[in-house]
Design an enzyme around this catalytic site. Structure first.
Site: not given
Ligand SMILES: C[S@@+](CC[C@H](N)C(=O)[O-])C[C@H]1O[C@@H](n2cnc3c(N)ncnc32)[C@H](O)[C@@H]1O
Length: 207
Positions: A51, A89, A111, A151
């Protein structure tokens, strides 16, 4: 830049400043460089867990704005009253679900990162599939003139997607922030000023 020592200091700084993750400094750098976020804006943040981007964006847009986070995992921070969260998702999320929260967004951030397998081409393909889903969603929920920042793990197909972003936005480019680990293949794709979705019809006739 992006060394192990730098990463540790970003981590410590995030803790001290009350941010949920050090990735906040990537968004901060790109916001400062490109002037993405302003008071009163509506921001969609995809892949928002834990978050830190949401915390940062909420502070930038203030009480007159709105931040909407989406992630498959639950949020790990408390949001102000102008913050919303959808647990979903992104590959299945529809524009209608997003537009039920607000009629249009000024900025779409992503991200989102797939769980890595260590098999490079598989990780790159999964990341590109997510970027494509995020880009399609962004085109459906952004207002004309809006911005996009997402990203991706650099690999085959990314240059083509940057090309598509350039076609839909007045400016499209890739950027690697200083706070991104040097060894990481991640880059961020930026689109500034979404062109009008519909082609302009010239109603003027000569003579
Ligand atoms: C690098 S983290 C994001 C960090 C966030 N920007 C922060 O600053 O706190 C990437 C996120 O992508 C989410 N993620 C991965 N696959 C996903 C999907 N299919 N749908 C939604 N979220 C997804 C993961 O659960 C993870 O929390």
């Amino acid at each position: 830049m992006g060394s192990r020592k730098d990463q540790d200091s970003y981590y410590r700084r995030a803790k001290q400043e009350g941010f949920a993750a050090r990735s906040v400094y990537k968004l901060q750098e790109m916001d400062q460089r490109y002037g993405l976020l302003r008071q009163g804006m509506r921001v969609l943040d995809i892949g928002c867990h834990p978050g830190s981007w949401l915390q940062y964006a909420a502070g930038r847009v203030g009480p007159g704005g709105l931040v909407l986070g989406v992630d498959i995992q639950e949020l790990a921070v408390d949001l102000p009253r102008w913050g919303r969260f959808i647990q979903a998702d992104v590959l299945k999320l529809t524009p209608a679900e997003v537009l039920a929260v607000a009629p249009a967004f000024d900025v779409v951030l992503s991200d989102v990162a797939p769980r890595t397998t260590g098999v490079r081409h598989a990780d790159e393909a999964a990341s590109l599939a997510m970027l494509e889903a995020v880009f399609d969603l962004a085109l459906a929920v952004l207002r004309p003139g809006g911005s996009f920042l997402a990203k991706v793990y650099f690999g085959p197909g990314v240059d083509q997607l940057i090309h598509q972003v350039k076609g839909r936005f007045k400016l499209g480019k890739g950027h690697k922030p200083a706070a991104s680990k040097a060894a990481s293949k991640e880059i961020y794709i930026l689109g500034r000023e979404l062109k009008n979705a519909l082609p302009q019809v010239d109603t003027q006739t000569e003579g």
